[in-house]
Design a protein around this motif. Structure first.
Motif, short mmCIF file in Angstrom:
data_model
loop_
_atom_site.label_atom_id
_atom_site.label_comp_id
_atom_site.label_asym_id
_atom_site.label_seq_id
_atom_site.Cartn_x
_atom_site.Cartn_y
_atom_site.Cartn_z
N LEU A 55 16.41 -5.22 11.79
CA LEU A 55 14.99 -5.50 12.04
C LEU A 55 14.33 -4.38 12.85
N ILE A 56 15.03 -3.89 13.85
CA ILE A 56 14.49 -2.80 14.67
C ILE A 56 14.32 -1.54 13.83
N THR A 57 15.34 -1.20 13.05
CA THR A 57 15.28 -0.01 12.19
C THR A 57 14.15 -0.13 11.19
N THR A 58 14.01 -1.29 10.57
CA THR A 58 12.95 -1.51 9.59
C THR A 58 11.57 -1.43 10.25
N GLY A 59 11.43 -2.05 11.40
CA GLY A 59 10.15 -2.02 12.11
C GLY A 59 9.72 -0.60 12.45
N ILE A 60 10.64 0.18 12.98
CA ILE A 60 10.34 1.58 13.31
C ILE A 60 10.06 2.37 12.03
N GLY A 61 10.88 2.15 11.01
CA GLY A 61 10.70 2.87 9.74
C GLY A 61 9.34 2.62 9.12
N TYR A 62 8.92 1.36 9.09
CA TYR A 62 7.59 1.04 8.53
C TYR A 62 6.48 1.68 9.34
N ARG A 63 6.60 1.69 10.64
CA ARG A 63 5.56 2.31 11.48
C ARG A 63 5.48 3.82 11.18
N LEU A 64 6.62 4.47 11.05
CA LEU A 64 6.62 5.91 10.79
C LEU A 64 6.14 6.23 9.38
N ILE A 65 6.54 5.42 8.42
CA ILE A 65 6.24 5.73 7.02
C ILE A 65 4.75 5.61 6.70
N PHE A 66 4.05 4.71 7.38
CA PHE A 66 2.65 4.51 7.06
C PHE A 66 1.73 5.55 7.69
N PHE A 67 2.30 6.52 8.39
CA PHE A 67 1.51 7.67 8.83
C PHE A 67 1.28 8.62 7.65
N ARG A 68 2.06 8.46 6.61
CA ARG A 68 1.93 9.30 5.42
C ARG A 68 0.89 8.70 4.47
N LYS A 69 0.27 9.55 3.68
CA LYS A 69 -0.68 9.06 2.69
C LYS A 69 0.04 8.47 1.48
N ARG A 70 1.22 8.98 1.19
CA ARG A 70 2.02 8.48 0.06
C ARG A 70 3.49 8.78 0.33
N PRO A 71 4.38 8.11 -0.36
CA PRO A 71 5.81 8.38 -0.19
C PRO A 71 6.16 9.79 -0.68
N VAL A 72 7.29 10.29 -0.25
CA VAL A 72 7.73 11.64 -0.63
C VAL A 72 8.03 11.73 -2.11
N LEU A 73 8.69 10.73 -2.67
CA LEU A 73 9.15 10.81 -4.06
C LEU A 73 8.44 9.83 -5.00
N SER A 74 7.27 9.36 -4.63
CA SER A 74 6.53 8.42 -5.47
C SER A 74 5.03 8.63 -5.24
N PRO A 75 4.23 8.37 -6.25
CA PRO A 75 2.79 8.57 -6.07
C PRO A 75 2.14 7.51 -5.16
N ASP A 76 2.73 6.31 -5.08
CA ASP A 76 2.14 5.24 -4.28
C ASP A 76 3.23 4.45 -3.57
N PHE A 77 2.83 3.77 -2.48
CA PHE A 77 3.71 2.81 -1.84
C PHE A 77 3.77 1.56 -2.71
N LEU A 78 4.95 1.03 -2.93
CA LEU A 78 5.12 -0.18 -3.73
C LEU A 78 5.39 -1.34 -2.77
N LEU A 79 4.32 -2.00 -2.36
CA LEU A 79 4.41 -3.08 -1.39
C LEU A 79 4.03 -4.41 -2.04
N PRO A 80 4.61 -5.50 -1.55
CA PRO A 80 4.24 -6.80 -2.12
C PRO A 80 2.77 -7.11 -1.81
N VAL A 81 2.10 -7.71 -2.77
CA VAL A 81 0.70 -8.04 -2.58
C VAL A 81 0.50 -9.54 -2.32
N LYS A 82 1.44 -10.35 -2.78
CA LYS A 82 1.35 -11.80 -2.59
C LYS A 82 1.78 -12.14 -1.17
N LYS A 83 0.95 -12.87 -0.44
CA LYS A 83 1.25 -13.17 0.95
C LYS A 83 1.38 -14.66 1.24
#
Length: 146
Positions: free
Chosen positions: A56-84
């Motif tokens: 959980l700690i690793t994921t939390g930190i990873g998500y915080r760091l990753i969303f500073f980017r406009k897009r992922p390194v190897l994909s055109p878009d972030f693939l996140l769940p939309v249903k909440k």
């Protein structure tokens, strides 16, 4: 295009190997360890809580760091769940997953990693899991649900 697919596949392989090694080192591929964690009234083994907390700690930190980017390194878009919203499918699926995990001490990721052990129980679990997945898809298709 081909180089991009090779690069993505190589990164996926490395990430998968690291994840699998983490599962092995943490004991997540050992059903007895999982069942001992779930046995809170008996000989309880709390070490799995530390594994989950670390994840959980690793994921939390990873998500915080990753969303500073406009897009992922190897994909055109972030693939996140939309249903909440929480619906009956999510609740029933979670209950079934939890029951299966509690009964067998295995969940799909560690079970796939445990293939390297070569245990008969792992093969039976993975076969049963596959039957359940494809059986569900078949029933869903027969009932006309997409």
């Amino acid at each position: 295009m081909f180089r991009k697919i090779i690069k993505q596949s190589f990164v996926a392989l490395i990430v998968g190997v690291v994840f699998g090694l983490g599962l092995i080192v943490s004991g997540m591929v050992n059903p007895a360890k999982i069942l001992a964690f779930l046995d809170v009234a008996g000989d309880w083994d709390p070490s799995l809580a530390f594994v989950m907390g670390g994840a959980l700690i690793t994921t939390g930190i990873g998500y915080r760091l990753i969303f500073f980017r406009k897009r992922p390194v190897l994909s055109p878009d972030f693939l996140l769940p939309v249903k909440k919203q929480i619906d009956s499918k999510l609740v029933i699926g979670s209950v079934l997953f939890g029951l299966g995990w509690g009964i067998t001490g295995l969940c799909p990721g560690p079970a796939l990693t445990a293939l390297t052990i070569g245990s008969t129980e792992i093969y039976v679990f993975l076969f049963s899991m596959s039957v359940g997945i494809f059986g569900f898809k078949f029933v869903k298709q027969c009932l006309g649900h997409s």
